[in-house]
Structures are given as structure tokens and as C-alpha cells.
Design an enzyme around this catalytic site. Sequence first.
Site, PDB file in Angstrom:
ATOM      1  N   ASP A  94       0.863  -1.188   0.000  1.00 51.98           N
ATOM      2  CA  ASP A  94       0.000   0.000   0.000  1.00 51.98           C
ATOM      3  C   ASP A  94       0.899   1.237   0.000  1.00 51.98           C
ATOM      4  O   ASP A  94       1.782   1.342  -0.845  1.00 51.98           O
ATOM      5  CB  ASP A  94      -0.965  -0.063   1.195  1.00 51.98           C
ATOM      6  CG  ASP A  94      -1.958   1.083   1.240  1.00 51.98           C
ATOM      7  OD1 ASP A  94      -2.953   1.038   0.496  1.00 51.98           O
ATOM      8  OD2 ASP A  94      -1.725   2.037   2.007  1.00 51.98           O
ATOM      9  N   HIS A 292      -7.008  -6.339  -1.107  1.00 51.63           N
ATOM     10  CA  HIS A 292      -5.982  -5.315  -0.937  1.00 51.63           C
ATOM     11  C   HIS A 292      -4.900  -5.682   0.071  1.00 51.63           C
ATOM     12  O   HIS A 292      -3.762  -5.236  -0.053  1.00 51.63           O
ATOM     13  CB  HIS A 292      -6.635  -4.003  -0.503  1.00 51.63           C
ATOM     14  CG  HIS A 292      -5.666  -2.892  -0.308  1.00 51.63           C
ATOM     15  ND1 HIS A 292      -4.872  -2.408  -1.323  1.00 51.63           N
ATOM     16  CD2 HIS A 292      -5.318  -2.178   0.805  1.00 51.63           C
ATOM     17  CE1 HIS A 292      -4.108  -1.429  -0.867  1.00 51.63           C
ATOM     18  NE2 HIS A 292      -4.348  -1.283   0.427  1.00 51.63           N
TER      19      HIS A 292
END
Length: 314
Positions: A94, A292
Site C-alpha cells: 500500500d 488489498h
Amino acid sequence: MVDVNGIRLHIAEEGEGPLVVLLHGFPESWHSWHRQFGPLAAAGFRVVAPDQRGYGRSDHPEAVDAYTILHLVGDVVGLIRELGEERAYVVGHDWGAPVAWHTALLRPDLVRGVAGLSVPPPFRGSRPPLPAMDQMFGGRFYWNYFNRPGVADAEFAEDTRTALRKFFYWGSGDAPGAGQKQPLVDPERGWLADMADPEVLPEWFTEEDLDALTESFSRGFTGALNWYRNLDRNWELTAPWHGAVVTPPALYVYGDQDVVPAFPGTPELIERLPSLMPNLWREPLKLAGCGHWTQQERPDEVNAALIEFLTSCP
């Protein structure tokens, strides 16, 4: 606790051997890598994961402009030196991925190899990102929402545990419609209003994980959100590297249910990475059914790929 780049960082550490620095993203902490420590240490590496600036027990500078990409890269450079090493492998997920990629871009002399999870390597666009997203999504893209001073800070801190539970379920491959949505926010209702609150957490994300994460945000979300409030400033600061490419050996891993690789222009970028990256170790590794939270949702596959990559670097 270590002193680097004018601030104090909290780190977790395990193992001996070549240094591997693991950089977390938003809204996370060093704990997001807890499934990587044992396997990487057993493979012969010294593994260190900091709470990055503005997170957890590390310092939270007050100034918004203390969170630029140059500060974040400076923290990694300082950490490598403070740990007594001359070079390191740098891995990020991320927001940690852009920090890892930029460390390799700006200081390739320090980076043995670089890996990014979810977010692909940085290729600077032709215009600042916030106005571009504002125009594309009418001000509803989450980057623009996060840039409203104090707004997201207050929304997420009202019930930190619930906010984090919703975030992690929403971004996971377990959520209905995973990977098929853009992260758009009604600026009046906030982001959490339309996020499902699961009765049961996914198997890979336990109540103990949520406890650790909630504790790490006991000082609020402002430091973490300040990273987003430097997106346009980062675009200005990185102008000298426009068109530059990451040259150290590189690995990119992402989930096919992750919302980030579906951002505008990103699917096309991922397809072109083998031609853009001179030392991309292999084709980008796409994990089926993974959302994610790459290294948490698919720890075995991520660990195997990282160990194979790290041991293959010169």
C-alpha cells in the site's frame, strides 16, 4: 525505538543476515507483517518493520509538510544506517510500496532489491494527482476526501475499532463485489457510512489482529492522513525524476480483487511493467481471489515469492 532523520521510530525485529525492511501502508502498522517475520528470518534474513512516521508508537510530527515522500524515504535511509547496514532489501505494501519504490529510485546504491505489494512502481504523471482525481470523480475520490482538514480524522477516530474493521473487510477479497469498485466517498456522509460491518471477520484477520491495530491508532489518524495531504507536493518534489525508472531488481505482487490495481490507468501500467522496468524479476505476480491486504490475505504465497526473489538478487 531508534532515532532516524530527526524523529524516533518504533521497530519490530527478528533474525540475522541481510537486512530486509518491511514498510506498511494505510491504515496499518508494523503488525501487518507479523506473518512474514518467522519465514523470512528462517530463510536467513534480518527482518525489520517500523511503524512509519505518523503511525503507532513512532513520532507523529504536527506539520503536514513533514510527511512528504522525501521525508519518508529519508526515514528508510536513516533506518538502514542506524541499524548498522550499508544496503538492504526494501519491501512495501500500500503506501509502503511507493516509499519502497522511491527509496530504490532515489537511492539505488542502498537497495539490493525492492518489492511492492498492491501499488505498482511510480511513474510520475503529467499533472498533479489531486486535481486530476477531482475532475475525474467530481471530488468524490477518497484522496480528495482525505484532503479536507480534520474531516476524515474525526470520522475514523469516532469509533476506531469499528472504522478499522469496516476498512479491512471492505478492502478484502472476502467482501461482496471486491475489486469491482472505485473508492468513492459521499463528502457529506463520509466513507464509513456505506461500508459493511461484518459480523464475522475473515479467517486471515483475527480479533487479536484488530486489537493490535486499534491500539496502534490510539493517537488518532491525522499523521497517517497527512501522507495523502502531500500527494500534490510529492508530485512537485519528484519533478527531477520524471521519466526515471527503478533500476534495482524488482518484484511486484497484487491481488486480482484489489481495488488499487483498478485505479484509472493502473491496469494499463501493470501490463507495461515488463517493458518499463529494466530489472523486473518476473511478470507481475497476480494472486487469485486476493484483495488489498496482500501479505495478510495470502501470507504463504507472498512469503514464498519474497524468499525466492530475495535469495535470487545478486
